[in-house]
Design an enzyme around this catalytic site. Structure first.
Site: not given
Ligand code: SAH
Length: 223
Positions: A72
């Site tokens: 993000s």
């Molecule tokens: N908080 C992260 C943002 C990553 S983007 C950071 O600081 O880098 C969002 C992430 O959510 C992705 O890696 C994706 O694989 C994950 N995601 C999507 N659906 C999900 C679910 N149902 N449960 C857990 N993770 C999920």
């Protein structure tokens, strides 16, 4: 050595000074909670992105990580973290969507116990290695489907979701303390709102915080 030359060696862009410039820009954009700025000043964001993108780690942008996901944007991380610690001091937080682990690390600087769930097992493993390398003993992560939460560790003071479901998964409120808060983007790939939902004795209170864009929260686990 001039900064330009340092940059060409790949040193300058990951330096403490470059990180401090990111913090100054966040403050200029309206991030006012010094606890959040301090936490972000302490975290080497360049270690949460692929080496090839490390030189861009302190720009205020979302960047691609593996498997089509993104780390993000610092401004969004800061805003969501401000929302997590606004009004009260949570002791136990659940994050859905570990991704690179950066948001969890920011929370780990500020909160006693951080739990984080990621659906793509390889990302969980990479993030876990980072938490260990950086010495975070208060962050636990696992591969799982965030829609299910982490029942064996509930109740949480805050649930923060860093991927967007199309509709609010209200069943997760069962894993929140009364007075606790869920912060999440909601919507599709065209329009999303950041929403904060406070659980009350008999029901909940919902507030819309603004427009955002996150990758979708998807069901199921990828091994
Ligand atoms: N908080 C992260 C943002 C990553 S983007 C950071 O600081 O880098 C969002 C992430 O959510 C992705 O890696 C994706 O694989 C994950 N995601 C999507 N659906 C999900 C679910 N149902 N449960 C857990 N993770 C999920």
């Amino acid at each position: 050595m001039g900064e330009e030359h340092m940059n060409s060696l790949g040193i300058g862009m990951t330096s403490q000074r470059t990180r401090q410039r990111m913090i100054d820009r966040l403050r200029d954009r309206g991030v006012g909670d010094e606890r959040v700025l301090m936490a972000m000043a302490q975290i080497p964001r360049h270690l949460f992105v692929d080496e090839a993108l490390a030189h861009r780690a302190y720009e205020d942008d979302a960047l691609p990580i593996k498997f089509g996901q993104t780390i993000s944007q610092p401004y969004v991380v800061a805003r969501m973290t401000e929302e997590v610690i606004k009004h009260h001091h949570p002791a136990k937080v659940l994050e859905l969507g570990t991704g690179s682990g950066y948001q969890a690390a920011v929370l780990g600087q500020l909160i006693d116990q951080v739990f984080s769930i990621e659906r793509i097992d390889k990302l969980t493993r990479i993030a876990r290695r980072r938490f260990i390398k950086l010495g975070y003993q208060n962050i636990r992560c696992k591969t799982g489907d965030g829609f299910a939460g982490w029942p064996s560790e509930a109740l949480f003071d805050v649930i923060i979701c860093t991927a967007a479901p199309e509709k609010v998964p209200y069943s997760l409120l069962d894993q929140l303390e009364v007075g606790g808060k869920m912060i999440l983007p909601v919507g599709d790939n065209k329009k999303q709102k950041l929403v904060a939902i406070v659980k009350e004795e008999n029901g909940y209170h919902e507030e819309i915080l603004g427009d955002v864009f996150f990758v979708p929260l998807l069901e199921g686990v990828v091994r």
